[in-house]
Design a protein around this motif. Sequence first.
Motif, short mmCIF file in Angstrom:
data_model
loop_
_atom_site.label_atom_id
_atom_site.label_comp_id
_atom_site.label_asym_id
_atom_site.label_seq_id
_atom_site.Cartn_x
_atom_site.Cartn_y
_atom_site.Cartn_z
N GLN A 16 -7.44 15.10 -0.58
CA GLN A 16 -8.11 13.90 -0.04
C GLN A 16 -8.76 14.21 1.30
O GLN A 16 -9.74 13.57 1.68
CB GLN A 16 -7.09 12.77 0.09
CG GLN A 16 -6.56 12.26 -1.25
CD GLN A 16 -5.42 11.29 -1.06
OE1 GLN A 16 -4.29 11.68 -0.78
NE2 GLN A 16 -5.72 10.01 -1.23
N ASP A 52 4.64 5.07 7.48
CA ASP A 52 3.52 4.93 6.54
C ASP A 52 3.03 6.27 6.01
O ASP A 52 2.09 6.30 5.20
CB ASP A 52 2.35 4.20 7.21
CG ASP A 52 2.69 2.76 7.55
OD1 ASP A 52 3.61 2.21 6.91
OD2 ASP A 52 2.05 2.19 8.46
N ARG A 59 -9.35 3.35 4.14
CA ARG A 59 -8.46 2.30 4.64
C ARG A 59 -9.05 1.65 5.88
O ARG A 59 -9.96 2.17 6.52
CB ARG A 59 -7.08 2.88 4.97
CG ARG A 59 -6.37 3.53 3.79
CD ARG A 59 -4.97 3.94 4.17
NE ARG A 59 -4.30 4.65 3.08
CZ ARG A 59 -3.00 4.51 2.80
NH1 ARG A 59 -2.25 3.69 3.52
NH2 ARG A 59 -2.46 5.19 1.80
N ARG A 60 -8.47 0.53 6.25
CA ARG A 60 -8.88 -0.14 7.49
C ARG A 60 -8.49 0.73 8.67
O ARG A 60 -7.55 1.51 8.63
CB ARG A 60 -8.20 -1.50 7.61
CG ARG A 60 -8.65 -2.51 6.56
CD ARG A 60 -8.01 -3.85 6.80
NE ARG A 60 -8.40 -4.39 8.11
CZ ARG A 60 -7.92 -5.53 8.60
NH1 ARG A 60 -7.03 -6.23 7.93
NH2 ARG A 60 -8.33 -5.97 9.77
N HIS A 98 -4.11 9.74 11.80
CA HIS A 98 -4.15 8.45 11.11
C HIS A 98 -5.59 7.99 10.90
O HIS A 98 -5.94 7.49 9.82
CB HIS A 98 -3.36 7.41 11.89
CG HIS A 98 -1.91 7.34 11.51
ND1 HIS A 98 -1.49 6.84 10.29
CD2 HIS A 98 -0.79 7.71 12.18
CE1 HIS A 98 -0.17 6.90 10.23
NE2 HIS A 98 0.28 7.43 11.36
N MET A 147 0.84 -1.19 0.00
CA MET A 147 0.00 0.00 0.00
C MET A 147 0.88 1.25 0.00
O MET A 147 1.86 1.32 0.74
CB MET A 147 -0.93 0.00 1.22
CG MET A 147 -1.91 1.16 1.25
SD MET A 147 -3.06 1.06 2.65
CE MET A 147 -4.03 -0.38 2.20
N GLU A 148 0.53 2.23 -0.82
CA GLU A 148 1.31 3.45 -0.90
C GLU A 148 1.21 4.24 0.41
O GLU A 148 0.19 4.19 1.10
CB GLU A 148 0.82 4.32 -2.05
CG GLU A 148 1.09 3.74 -3.43
CD GLU A 148 0.72 4.72 -4.52
OE1 GLU A 148 0.21 5.81 -4.17
OE2 GLU A 148 0.95 4.40 -5.69
N PRO A 149 2.26 4.99 0.75
CA PRO A 149 2.19 5.81 1.96
C PRO A 149 1.17 6.92 1.81
O PRO A 149 0.82 7.34 0.71
CB PRO A 149 3.60 6.36 2.10
CG PRO A 149 4.16 6.33 0.71
CD PRO A 149 3.55 5.11 0.06
N ILE A 150 0.68 7.40 2.93
CA ILE A 150 -0.21 8.55 2.96
C ILE A 150 0.61 9.79 2.63
O ILE A 150 1.68 10.01 3.19
CB ILE A 150 -0.86 8.68 4.36
CG1 ILE A 150 -1.78 7.48 4.61
CG2 ILE A 150 -1.62 9.98 4.49
CD1 ILE A 150 -2.27 7.38 6.04
N GLU A 192 -9.37 7.88 2.95
CA GLU A 192 -8.90 7.00 1.89
C GLU A 192 -9.61 5.65 1.89
O GLU A 192 -9.31 4.81 1.04
CB GLU A 192 -7.39 6.79 2.02
CG GLU A 192 -6.58 8.06 1.84
CD GLU A 192 -5.09 7.80 1.73
OE1 GLU A 192 -4.70 6.62 1.55
OE2 GLU A 192 -4.31 8.76 1.83
N ALA A 215 -7.20 7.66 7.26
CA ALA A 215 -7.70 6.33 6.89
C ALA A 215 -9.15 6.42 6.45
O ALA A 215 -9.57 5.77 5.48
CB ALA A 215 -7.55 5.37 8.07
#
Length: 272
Positions: free
Chosen positions: A95, A30, A254-255, A245, A1-4, A252, A249
């Motif tokens: 984002q 990350d 994300r989990r 974070h 997974m790409e970094p934030i 995006e 998350a």
Amino acid sequence: MEPIRVILLPGAVLPADLAYARLIEALGPDVSAVAKELELYREDQPPAGWTLDTEVNGVLREAEAGGWQTFHLLGYSGGGAVALAFAAQHPERLQSLAVLEPAWAGRWDWSHAYTEHHAKYAELEALPPEEFMAAFMRLQVRDDVVLPPKEAGPPPPWMAKRPAGIRAFLRTFRDYDLDRSRLAAFTRPVYYAVGGLSHPDDQGDVAARLARVFFPDFHLEVFPRRHHFDPPHRIEPERLAESLHRHWAAAEGRRGASRGASFGGFLTGASP
């Protein structure tokens, strides 16, 4: 997974690398974080015709240099005002948005208390440099907050630029048009952090007004023991990093995207 990917904008006093060193460390590997210095301080004096748009264009150049079509944007104090201006002008590039006690948030819907408090900043213009910074700091915290004494010894070289830079911010705040309708149309997640010891007629009013803009995904977190000059990105970086974070998350998909927000009593001026 790409970094934030995130660009971090500082306030009008501390340089970006000093302001965000501890937060970047707490964010971990990350996160690809760029602590961007303000365009205001590229030279010894503010650029001719400098406004928030100068900073907005600087953020665009930074993103282009990194090949970032979209990214997260975080701004503190003066950098928070820049971040709001960027979100109004270029929402498609973001984002998410995070603002930490933005120094200013438009010229609409001011309360009577904020109007009176904001007028005091104009009085700073007449002060000599040796009195300017102390008065500037005093306006932004609760009356019972004890600010740290001036450090002994000569100031760091970068401090010489700061009074002129702060005055440039105060001037552009007088007539800059932060478009409320465009800001209200921003649909990405917005995170707002505020210190419980900051002045309620200043930051309390700004937070309440931005909440009323009706961002569809607005989360405010109060840091009860913090104020504008010991902000969470420097004093509580681990807690702020955890909140960011979750914020990123969620933006995006994300989990680990679940999050809560602490509203407390700050918006009503209650004691922390």
